[in-house]
Write a protein that holds these residues in place. Structure first.
Motif, PDB file in Angstrom:
ATOM      1  N   ARG A  20       0.812  -1.224   0.000  1.00 51.17           N
ATOM      2  CA  ARG A  20       0.000   0.000   0.000  1.00 51.17           C
ATOM      3  C   ARG A  20       0.841   1.268   0.000  1.00 51.17           C
ATOM      4  O   ARG A  20       0.364   2.315   0.431  1.00 51.17           O
ATOM      5  N   ARG A  48      -3.336  -6.044  -5.670  1.00 52.53           N
ATOM      6  CA  ARG A  48      -3.824  -6.379  -4.336  1.00 52.53           C
ATOM      7  C   ARG A  48      -2.893  -5.832  -3.270  1.00 52.53           C
ATOM      8  O   ARG A  48      -1.721  -5.567  -3.522  1.00 52.53           O
ATOM      9  N   CYS A  78      -1.290  -6.303   0.699  1.00 54.77           N
ATOM     10  CA  CYS A  78      -0.953  -7.306   1.706  1.00 54.77           C
ATOM     11  C   CYS A  78      -1.751  -7.024   2.980  1.00 54.77           C
ATOM     12  O   CYS A  78      -1.673  -5.921   3.544  1.00 54.77           O
ATOM     13  N   VAL A  79      -2.485  -7.999   3.455  1.00 56.02           N
ATOM     14  CA  VAL A  79      -3.315  -7.814   4.648  1.00 56.02           C
ATOM     15  C   VAL A  79      -2.447  -7.647   5.889  1.00 56.02           C
ATOM     16  O   VAL A  79      -2.840  -6.982   6.847  1.00 56.02           O
ATOM     17  N   ALA A 108     -10.952 -10.378   5.514  1.00 54.55           N
ATOM     18  CA  ALA A 108     -10.061 -10.747   4.409  1.00 54.55           C
ATOM     19  C   ALA A 108     -10.333 -12.165   3.918  1.00 54.55           C
ATOM     20  O   ALA A 108     -10.183 -12.450   2.731  1.00 54.55           O
ATOM     21  N   THR A 135      -9.156  -5.178  -3.308  1.00 55.30           N
ATOM     22  CA  THR A 135      -7.705  -5.196  -3.208  1.00 55.30           C
ATOM     23  C   THR A 135      -7.194  -6.053  -2.058  1.00 55.30           C
ATOM     24  O   THR A 135      -5.990  -6.306  -1.993  1.00 55.30           O
ATOM     25  N   TRP A 136      -8.072  -6.507  -1.149  1.00 51.26           N
ATOM     26  CA  TRP A 136      -7.563  -7.233   0.017  1.00 51.26           C
ATOM     27  C   TRP A 136      -8.505  -8.303   0.553  1.00 51.26           C
ATOM     28  O   TRP A 136      -8.095  -9.102   1.394  1.00 51.26           O
ATOM     29  N   LEU A 193      -3.289 -13.706   0.560  1.00 48.50           N
ATOM     30  CA  LEU A 193      -3.605 -12.442   1.209  1.00 48.50           C
ATOM     31  C   LEU A 193      -2.366 -11.664   1.622  1.00 48.50           C
ATOM     32  O   LEU A 193      -2.472 -10.507   2.027  1.00 48.50           O
ATOM     33  N   THR A 194      -1.211 -12.281   1.583  1.00 44.92           N
ATOM     34  CA  THR A 194       0.033 -11.630   1.991  1.00 44.92           C
ATOM     35  C   THR A 194       1.077 -11.798   0.887  1.00 44.92           C
ATOM     36  O   THR A 194       0.956 -12.671   0.026  1.00 44.92           O
TER      37      THR A 194
END
Length: 347
Positions: A4, A22, A24-25, A49, A82-83, A97-98
């Protein structure tokens, strides 16, 4: 997948306008920790997520609003596509997700980061060359239609699908019912399921596998559930990806001399004070997880016990010898040491 950063967001939009970008959470969680405290809010973020359907996402957003309205407002400003898996498209066929894949690659380059640019590039080239050979050895040992990871996922999905019952409507629609009130509609003609796992990952979910078994009992030409997996998870595609090789090159002493008249000189280097740091900076999540580990109890008969708790500092107890227990190395008597022994001053 990025963290982000504003510069990265603009660069991706400009260089890859049609790409699915995307966030990263884990980095979103870091930002949330700096503004809102509490484990309940962090758990609610990860539940959002991991949602796979928009209906489930809205339900979890309402739960977050009941917990903290300010946190709900902050999360709602981040585009869910995006997440959150609930808004992922099926283009990437990935539900990660990461950005752990990037972190794993970066961890392999720690020893080469402080090298000159050409040495660093040679370090990366040699690592990639060895990595390809390692994967090719795994491919030679593997067998079957799917890759080992996809096969492992399918086996777990089959175990879950055995607990589901299927109702057919006479066309291509199936109603699949399972434990805990899980009920979804599967459309075999469009290769979609209401849970959207098949659409997101390209691997049939437990609802789809149950439908394949029922459909296979009626028509034996349906095939195994593995045949419904997208081609990107097949062994043939895996072999095609690693069919390209990185070739070795000669040493720098055998490189040809460049004919370019312009010579690029090294920039002026201003040496910073202190020793250069090689280890990367840990995030707030890693620092907090490291400090919240339970401290082991010190059982030393009244010397003190460590206090268990999250983030609590425990004062270490130093063990000392009892007074008068020293033994002299010169005379062998106790109560003093070799430096203060009286035999040294007898003469």
């Amino acid at each position: 997948m990025s963290d982000r950063q504003k510069g990265l967001i603009q660069a991706v939009d400009k260089s890859f306008p049609s790409a699915e970008h995307r966030f990263c959470v884990r980095h979103i969680e870091d930002n949330l920790r700096s503004l809102f405290k509490g484990k309940l809010l962090r758990d609610a973020l990860w539940k959002l997520a991991r949602c796979t359907s928009p209906t489930q996402y809205e339900r979890e957003m309402n739960n977050l609003k009941n917990l903290n309205k300010r946190c709900h407002l902050w999360v709602s400003k981040i585009p869910p596509e995006t997440w959150s898996r609930s808004h992922f498209s099926g283009r990437a066929m990935s539900d990660v997700l990461t950005n752990n894949m990037c972190e794993c690659f970066n961890s392999k380059l720690v020893d080469g980061r402080d090298k000159p640019i050409i040495t660093l590039l040679e370090y990366i080239r040699e690592y990639v060359m060895r990595k390809i050979v390692t994967v090719l050895k795994v491919i030679d040992r593997s067998s079957g239609l799917l890759t080992p990871y996809a096969t492992q996922i399918m086996e777990s999905v089959k175990k879950e699908a055995s607990r589901y019952s299927v109702h057919w409507n006479g066309e291509d629609h199936y109603q699949v019912t399972g434990p805990y009130g899980d009920q979804c509609v599967v459309n075999m003609s469009t290769s979609t399921c209401a849970c959207r796992r098949w659409e997101i990952t390209g691997i049939p979910c437990r609802h789809v596998v149950a439908c394949i078994w029922v459909k296979g009992a009626q028509d034996r030409s349906v095939g195994r559930p593995e045949t419904f997996v997208k081609p990107i998870y097949t062994m043939d595609r895996w072999k095609a990806v690693y069919s390209y090789k990185v070739y070795p090159i000669n040493g720098m002493s055998m490189w040809p001399t460049s004919q370019v008249p312009i010579q690029i000189t090294a920039p002026k280097l201003k040496k910073q004070t202190g020793r250069p740091k090689k280890s990367r900076k840990k995030s707030a999540v890693e620092r907090e997880d490291g400090g919240s580990r339970k401290k082991s109890k010190v059982d030393a008969k009244g010397k003190g016990k460590a206090v268990e708790g999250e983030g609590q500092k425990v004062k270490a107890v130093r063990k000392t010898k009892p007074k008068g227990s020293n033994t002299c190395g010169t005379c062998g008597q106790k109560g003093h040491n070799k430096r203060s022994c009286m035999k040294n001053f007898a003469d």
